[in-house]
Design an enzyme around this catalytic site. Structure first.
Site, mmCIF file in Angstrom:
data_model
loop_
_atom_site.group_PDB
_atom_site.id
_atom_site.type_symbol
_atom_site.label_atom_id
_atom_site.label_comp_id
_atom_site.label_asym_id
_atom_site.label_seq_id
_atom_site.Cartn_x
_atom_site.Cartn_y
_atom_site.Cartn_z
ATOM 1 N N CYS A 1 0.935 -1.272 0.169
ATOM 2 C CA CYS A 1 0.114 0.359 -0.310
ATOM 3 C C CYS A 1 0.446 1.269 0.163
ATOM 4 C CB CYS A 1 -1.201 0.279 1.132
ATOM 5 S SG CYS A 1 -2.048 1.558 1.051
ATOM 6 N N CYS B 1 -6.249 -2.456 7.415
ATOM 7 C CA CYS B 1 -7.308 -0.991 7.766
ATOM 8 C C CYS B 1 -8.287 -1.604 7.036
ATOM 9 C CB CYS B 1 -6.914 0.514 6.812
ATOM 10 S SG CYS B 1 -6.512 0.576 5.204
#
Length: 357
Positions: free
Chosen positions: A102, A197
């Site tokens: 990410c 997340c």
């Protein structure tokens, strides 16, 4: 004080770290704007509004700091580069670290491109890491707060990205950041960021179940004897003991997973130690891999204790890491990150461990 004409865009989640990052840059005289990432597309079921909560909280913090706030939609690249890979890796019996991908592809990689639309000079994040430039180039270093250091998750970032990044918290300690946020009465969340997340409730099984089927298979010992049945490779990881459902006088741990055969191998605790690790996608940040590895250490997981590096050698498209002392449960899919003192030298993705490499 800095040149106030320089625009720094701060990646903001509404948490303590990114909020104080914006505040510190304002105090240093920068022209600051906040930017939050829309990572959830409308047709994705994950998150349960978690991403929207972060964006709204970041907007509140930006208003309190009297800075502009923008939202950029990176949901497509996030889905393609992070979530799809996460699921594919688990389907192969691997344990990926999505935060590393990410950062490289989305939170820093794609966002660095996006902020050019705003004519921004720099992107700042709340990472606990340091960037240092000298006559030999731009280097990534550990954060001063050893307990919060996040350089492990950033080892893939190229020098050209580092030259456009700021990590204002690199020299700071978490306790001081929390104190600053409290003193300034910033409307931030005191909760730590989620490990993953897009799975805020931590229920990996339910998340993966919406994207793939779980195929039961055999659990074997190291001789190939069948000991039981597993419920699907994505539900296990190397080093796991709980949830195996085995009746044994010996404590057994997952030591290997074979996606082709759909089998899991278990072994005793000491059999999971290895001093040789095979790495793919190897990155070396500095100029040339030296023959002398004196002082180099490696972390095979974010929270793992460092191990001394004895030798680094190439084998085709892979690299072999030899350690002075063995590490436990080198897990395929995790990153092995190499340091010299505080400097990040490089790293790669663990493929396997063992003396037969």
């Amino acid at each position: 004080m800095s040149d106030s004409s320089e625009l720094v865009m701060v990646a903001m989640s509404g948490g303590v770290d990114s909020s104080v990052t914006a505040m510190l840059l304002l105090e240093q005289g920068y022209n600051v704007a906040g930017v939050s990432l829309q990572l959830k597309s409308n047709n994705e079921p994950y998150g349960n509004g978690y991403n929207l909560k972060l964006i709204n909280r970041a907007r509140e913090v930006a208003a309190a700091l009297n800075i502009p706030h923008y939202v950029v939609d990176l949901s497509d690249i996030f889905s393609q580069r992070v979530i799809a890979d996460f699921c594919q890796q688990y389907s192969q019996g691997r344990t990926p670290n999505p935060c590393i991908r990410c950062n490289y592809y989305v939170k820093i990689g794609a966002l660095l491109n996006k902020i050019q639309d705003f004519k921004a000079d720099y992107l700042a994040t709340g990472h606990y890491a340091r960037i240092v430039s000298d006559e030999n180039g731009t280097h990534l270093l550990r954060g001063a707060d050893g307990k919060k250091d996040q350089s492990y998750f950033l080892y893939t970032l190229p020098p050209e990205s580092l030259s456009r990044l700021m990590f204002p918290l690199g020299q700071k300690y978490k306790k001081d950041i929390v104190r600053l946020a409290t003193n300034m009465k910033l409307p931030v969340s005191q909760k730590e960021s989620q490990d993953v997340c897009f799975i805020p409730d931590g229920d990996y099984k339910s998340f993966l179940a919406t994207r793939m089927g779980f195929t039961p298979g055999k659990i074997l010992d190291t001789t190939g004897k069948i000991l039981g049945e597993h419920q699907g490779l994505p539900l296990y990881t190397v080093g796991q003991r709980q949830g195996l459902g085995l009746a044994s006088n010996e404590k057994l741990f997952v030591s290997d997973m074979n996606a082709d055969a759909n089998t899991i191998t278990v072994a005793g605790h000491d059999q999971l130690y290895t001093s040789r690790i095979l790495l793919s996608n190897f990155i070396w940040r500095e100029s040339g891999i030296p023959l002398d590895t004196s002082g180099m250490i490696v972390k095979v997981r974010y929270k793992a204790a460092p191990a001394e590096v004895k030798k680094i050698s190439q084998s085709g498209d892979f690299y072999i890491l030899e350690l002075a002392s063995p590490v436990w449960a080198a897990t395929p899919g995790q990153a092995a990150v190499i340091y010299l003192d505080d400097m990040v030298l490089g790293g790669g993705i663990i493929e396997s461990g063992g003396d037969t490499i």
